[in-house]
Design a protein around this motif. Structure first.
Motif, mmCIF file in Angstrom:
data_model
loop_
_atom_site.group_PDB
_atom_site.id
_atom_site.type_symbol
_atom_site.label_atom_id
_atom_site.label_comp_id
_atom_site.label_asym_id
_atom_site.label_seq_id
_atom_site.Cartn_x
_atom_site.Cartn_y
_atom_site.Cartn_z
ATOM 1 N N PRO A 441 0.840 -1.205 0.000
ATOM 2 C CA PRO A 441 0.000 0.000 0.000
ATOM 3 C C PRO A 441 0.875 1.256 0.000
ATOM 4 C CG PRO A 441 -0.752 -1.571 1.653
ATOM 5 C CD PRO A 441 0.563 -2.081 1.147
ATOM 6 N N GLY A 442 0.678 2.145 -0.966
ATOM 7 C CA GLY A 442 1.521 3.331 -1.058
ATOM 8 C C GLY A 442 2.966 3.025 -1.364
ATOM 9 N N ASP A 443 3.237 1.825 -1.909
ATOM 10 C CA ASP A 443 4.573 1.373 -2.326
ATOM 11 C C ASP A 443 5.505 1.049 -1.160
ATOM 12 O OD1 ASP A 443 3.898 1.492 -4.978
ATOM 13 O OD2 ASP A 443 4.770 3.480 -5.310
ATOM 14 N N TYR A 444 5.019 1.123 0.083
ATOM 15 C CA TYR A 444 5.872 0.806 1.235
ATOM 16 C C TYR A 444 5.142 -0.136 2.191
ATOM 17 C CZ TYR A 444 9.694 4.121 0.422
ATOM 18 O OH TYR A 444 10.785 4.779 -0.086
ATOM 19 N N TRP A 445 5.827 -1.226 2.546
ATOM 20 C CA TRP A 445 5.414 -1.979 3.711
ATOM 21 C C TRP A 445 5.937 -1.239 4.936
ATOM 22 C CZ3 TRP A 445 1.668 -5.136 3.177
ATOM 23 C CH2 TRP A 445 1.544 -5.931 2.039
ATOM 24 N N ILE A 446 5.084 -1.077 5.921
ATOM 25 C CA ILE A 446 5.462 -0.314 7.108
ATOM 26 C C ILE A 446 5.319 -1.199 8.335
ATOM 27 C CG2 ILE A 446 5.073 1.760 8.480
ATOM 28 C CD1 ILE A 446 3.639 2.951 6.022
ATOM 29 N N ASP A 447 6.440 -1.444 9.009
ATOM 30 C CA ASP A 447 6.420 -2.148 10.288
ATOM 31 C C ASP A 447 6.314 -1.099 11.392
ATOM 32 O OD1 ASP A 447 6.960 -4.360 8.722
ATOM 33 O OD2 ASP A 447 9.097 -4.405 9.247
ATOM 34 N N THR A 448 5.213 -1.079 12.106
ATOM 35 C CA THR A 448 5.040 -0.141 13.213
ATOM 36 C C THR A 448 5.237 -0.907 14.509
ATOM 37 O OG1 THR A 448 3.464 1.164 11.925
ATOM 38 C CG2 THR A 448 3.499 1.523 14.303
ATOM 39 N N VAL A 449 6.323 -0.600 15.224
ATOM 40 C CA VAL A 449 6.717 -1.403 16.379
ATOM 41 C C VAL A 449 6.957 -0.513 17.592
ATOM 42 C CG1 VAL A 449 7.724 -3.210 14.931
ATOM 43 C CG2 VAL A 449 9.170 -1.332 15.713
ATOM 44 N N GLN A 450 6.853 -1.133 18.753
ATOM 45 C CA GLN A 450 7.153 -0.466 20.022
ATOM 46 C C GLN A 450 8.478 -0.984 20.549
ATOM 47 O OE1 GLN A 450 5.160 1.993 21.224
ATOM 48 N NE2 GLN A 450 3.923 1.666 19.384
ATOM 49 N N MET A 451 9.335 -0.067 21.025
ATOM 50 C CA MET A 451 10.654 -0.429 21.522
ATOM 51 C C MET A 451 10.695 -0.350 23.041
ATOM 52 S SD MET A 451 13.120 1.556 18.804
ATOM 53 C CE MET A 451 14.551 1.104 19.782
ATOM 54 N N ILE A 452 11.348 -1.319 23.662
ATOM 55 C CA ILE A 452 11.583 -1.312 25.104
ATOM 56 C C ILE A 452 12.960 -1.895 25.389
ATOM 57 C CG2 ILE A 452 9.159 -1.455 25.818
ATOM 58 C CD1 ILE A 452 9.572 -4.463 26.228
ATOM 59 N N GLU A 453 13.463 -1.598 26.581
ATOM 60 C CA GLU A 453 14.653 -2.293 27.063
ATOM 61 C C GLU A 453 14.272 -3.735 27.393
ATOM 62 O OE1 GLU A 453 17.211 0.363 29.789
ATOM 63 O OE2 GLU A 453 15.190 1.196 29.885
ATOM 64 N N SER A 460 23.030 -13.123 27.069
ATOM 65 C CA SER A 460 23.138 -12.795 28.501
ATOM 66 C C SER A 460 23.638 -11.376 28.734
ATOM 67 C CB SER A 460 24.041 -13.811 29.220
ATOM 68 O OG SER A 460 23.492 -15.095 29.145
ATOM 69 N N ARG A 461 22.904 -10.411 28.221
ATOM 70 C CA ARG A 461 23.211 -9.007 28.472
ATOM 71 C C ARG A 461 21.975 -8.168 28.188
ATOM 72 N NH1 ARG A 461 24.893 -6.188 23.601
ATOM 73 N NH2 ARG A 461 24.843 -7.558 21.799
ATOM 74 N N PRO A 462 21.922 -6.950 28.741
ATOM 75 C CA PRO A 462 20.785 -6.082 28.427
ATOM 76 C C PRO A 462 20.847 -5.579 26.999
ATOM 77 C CG PRO A 462 22.298 -4.999 29.960
ATOM 78 C CD PRO A 462 22.820 -6.366 29.731
ATOM 79 N N THR A 463 19.688 -5.271 26.427
ATOM 80 C CA THR A 463 19.622 -4.778 25.060
ATOM 81 C C THR A 463 18.303 -4.047 24.870
ATOM 82 O OG1 THR A 463 19.904 -5.403 22.744
ATOM 83 C CG2 THR A 463 18.600 -6.887 24.106
ATOM 84 N N TYR A 464 17.939 -3.812 23.620
ATOM 85 C CA TYR A 464 16.631 -3.256 23.274
ATOM 86 C C TYR A 464 15.940 -4.225 22.327
ATOM 87 C CZ TYR A 464 18.249 1.142 25.254
ATOM 88 O OH TYR A 464 18.717 2.105 26.118
ATOM 89 N N VAL A 465 14.616 -4.251 22.407
ATOM 90 C CA VAL A 465 13.827 -5.074 21.496
ATOM 91 C C VAL A 465 12.686 -4.236 20.937
ATOM 92 C CG1 VAL A 465 14.357 -7.240 22.677
ATOM 93 C CG2 VAL A 465 12.315 -5.946 23.342
ATOM 94 N N TYR A 466 12.103 -4.724 19.848
ATOM 95 C CA TYR A 466 10.865 -4.114 19.374
ATOM 96 C C TYR A 466 9.866 -5.198 18.992
ATOM 97 C CZ TYR A 466 12.865 -4.483 14.540
ATOM 98 O OH TYR A 466 13.426 -4.909 13.350
ATOM 99 N N THR A 467 8.590 -4.815 19.028
ATOM 100 C CA THR A 467 7.502 -5.718 18.675
ATOM 101 C C THR A 467 6.363 -4.913 18.095
ATOM 102 O OG1 THR A 467 5.924 -7.369 19.522
ATOM 103 C CG2 THR A 467 6.569 -5.628 21.037
ATOM 104 N N GLY A 468 5.753 -5.430 17.019
ATOM 105 C CA GLY A 468 4.669 -4.683 16.396
ATOM 106 C C GLY A 468 4.051 -5.456 15.242
#
Length: 627
Positions: A441-453, A460-468
């Motif tokens: 749609p509109g020539d772009y697939w758009i992944d809309t995600v939320q980021m958290i620590e 076995s270390r802290p990082t960031y992730v996203y999900t959407g």
């Protein structure tokens, strides 16, 4: 009302009576943060019959209830090493991270249920709810693979029992007047305070019926209203309903598990969701398909898939996640479910995941298990780096692997010349734009995600992730695995040996104030603005004081103390930030060639920070988390 008991809100008012008390609070008051999880062993054959050591092992079909400050987990009778003890397993936790074994709710299978099912001696899929002042513990007993099934209920005035069996709620058998299977009970309280039960599995599908709030049993005869089903082309494989009401959305959400929970040779269990304005449905997925639609082909298109088997690089993956329950705890939401380890899929484990919500009201599940993280405001500095991405393809219910995606600081994806790009909006919404002319749609697939620590369980270390989700309702996961150092960005420096943060003692601001380790609290004394010098080294300035990380007296000997001092541009305040092969960093002072080190490998709050000659120990390794 929600099915699960919500935590109370408490307002904490701090009165700063002196400068000393104020300074101490900087180091001692912690907000919820990422924690190093307990090291529960996988495939623990040494404790295969030692129930007290099971912790998260042998959890199947979990159900949760919060009583006071304690979370109680009830689950199916399961034992990977042999015959399970019948009675409903109970565990407890005060943080959803550390779990201890409690025992069994019931002393075996109730007689009526055992007789109805021909002597079955295992209890499946319990449910726990409080109606008025009474706790209702629902249980089900079933001859596996048949409709010969029985849902019963026991009551107690205490979450820990003892429980008095109240007998049958509903039972089914081939040749009766029903299509339903009396299994997998789930109770939800609607917006008017009325309790309902959803239940069912293969065969007739998922049904919902009103409960009598006094007895906890069906308010009327019959099997109720059909709310989810699948076609014979996929063996009608739907089960484990869980309904919640989200008051902020004024909608009910039906979670179900597709496919087989227990076929270890073809493990494709996965979680789907639909939503409705009415508790009795219809429940529609992201694309408007009714969860009762059995004609749509392929059947994998029905239901918004938000959890399935997966594997990030560098470790075994997880198979068959499912039979979830949802917990609302204050303003936080969690999905609790079981999953099976890839190396031996006979072993089942408890997973707790942070659950977020999209802007348009769809539940989103974290790609990593919960270790204390909260959803809070992030900056665009968090985004740039290499991420592992997993696309939860609706047509693939096996283990889905990851691929790497590079998000550049310029806002481009992959390369500077790419037509793919990203945008970020605080507090944590990331949009990934994938150029697909004539297809999207509109020539772009758009992944809309939320980021958290989050905690990276694989490394076995802290990082960031996203999900959407993207525009087609396909779930998208990501985990950050490396990042460039951004000059001018603010970071937390977390020591790998203790997972505690580089901290200015007592929030001090004077020249010579000591630098130490302290539990992560996200306060200004644990923040460091990292700026590149003209010679390629970096200075680290604490925004609370405006002073720089400094080697005392410009010393070069092992054990020389590290402190803060007025920014002077001298070599004692310069650091080379060296990326290590495991994604951590060493901070090397060029004047001495020695590195930022925790004295004696200390892990306690207040452990001193110094310089020391380079070695291979974790006391010299740091994770830089942009803020």
């Amino acid at each position: 009302m929600l099915k699960k008991k919500s935590a109370s809100f408490f307002t904490l008012k701090l009165v700063f009576v002196s400068l000393i008390v104020s300074a101490l609070l900087f180091s001692s008051i912690a907000s919820a943060a990422i924690n190093q999880p307990p090291n529960y062993p996988m495939y623990d054959t040494a404790n295969i019959n030692n129930e007290s050591a099971w912790n998260i092992t042998n959890v199947h079909d979990p159900e949760i209830y919060k009583e006071g400050s304690t979370y109680y987990l009830f689950s199916t009778d399961y034992n990977v090493g042999g015959a399970a003890t019948p009675g409903i397993q109970i565990r407890k936790s005060t943080d959803l991270i550390n779990w201890t074994w409690v025992g069994y709710a019931l002393n075996g299978v109730p007689t009526a249920a055992k007789n109805w099912t021909g002597g079955v001696n295992v209890i499946w899929a319990p449910e726990i709810v409080k109606l008025g002042s009474t706790y209702y513990l629902y249980y089900c007993v079933s001859a596996f693979g048949t409709r010969t099934s029985y849902i019963g209920v026991a009551t107690s005035s205490s979450i820990t029992g003892p429980w008095a069996d109240q007998g049958e709620v509903f039972k089914t058998k081939e040749g009766d007047a029903y299509t339903a299977n009396a299994i997998d009970p789930n109770v939800v309280i609607d917006s008017a305070g009325q309790p309902w039960m959803s239940y069912g599995s293969f065969f007739g599908g998922i049904f919902i019926t009103k409960l009598n709030a006094t007895t906890g049993k069906f308010a009327a005869s019959g099997q109720g209203t059909l709310i989810a089903a699948r076609s014979t082309s996929v063996d009608r494989a739907v089960e484990a309903p869980n309904i919640i009401y989200n008051a902020s959305q004024n909608k009910y959400y039906l979670f179900v598990s597709y496919d087989s929970c227990c076929n270890t040779s073809n493990m494709t269990y996965n979680v789907r969701v639909g939503r409705s304005s009415s508790i009795t449905g219809p429940y529609l997925d992201y694309n408007g398909n009714a969860m009762t639609n059995t004609s749509l082909s392929p059947q994998t298109e029905v239901g918004t898939k938000i959890l399935s088997g997966y594997g990030f690089a560098g470790s075994d993956g997880w198979y068959g996640p499912g039979h979830n329950t949802i917990l609302q705890d204050g303003s936080s939401w969690y999905m609790i479910h079981h999953a099976r380890g890839e190396a031996n899929k006979d072993w089942t484990y408890l997973h707790v995941r942070k659950m977020l919500w999209s802007a348009d009201g769809w539940p989103l599940v974290s790609p990593e298990r919960f270790t204390g993280e909260e959803q809070r405001t992030l900056s665009s500095n968090v985004v740039a780096g290499t991420w592992e991405s997993i696309i939860l393809d609706r047509s693939n219910n096996g283990k889905i692997g990851s691929s790497n995606v590079t998000l550049l600081a310029s806002g481009k994806i992959g390369t500077e010349s790419s037509s793919n790009y990203w945008t970020f909006t605080a507090p944590g919404t990331l949009k990934l734009y994938w150029y697909a002319p004539g297809q999207a749609p509109g020539d772009y697939w758009i992944d809309t995600v939320q980021m958290i620590e989050a905690w990276d369980w694989e490394t076995s270390r802290p990082t960031y992730v996203y999900t959407g989700l993207n525009q087609s309702g396909t779930a998208i996961w990501g985990k950050k695995i490396s990042a460039p150092i951004l000059s001018g960005a603010t970071y937390k420096l977390v020591n790998v040996a203790s997972w505690k943060s580089l901290d200015v003692a007592n929030g001090g601001t004077a020249d010579g104030t000591n630098v130490q380790l302290w539990a992560d609290n996200n306060l200004a004394p644990q923040m460091w603005k990292v700026t590149m010098n003209t010679d390629g080294t970096y200075k680290l300035v604490n925004p609370n004081s405006g002073k720089a990380l400094d080697v005392a007296g410009g010393g070069t000997a092992n054990g020389t103390n590290v402190q803060i001092w007025t920014d002077n541009g001298l070599s004692a305040q310069k650091w080379n930030i060296s990326l290590q092969s495991n994604g951590t960093y060493k901070l090397i002072n060029p004047a001495s060639g020695k590195v930022l080190d925790v004295a004696n490998g200390g892990t306690a709050n207040g452990s001193n920070v110094q310089i020391w000659e380079q070695n291979s120990f974790d006391a010299q390794r740091w994770v830089l988390l942009p803020l």
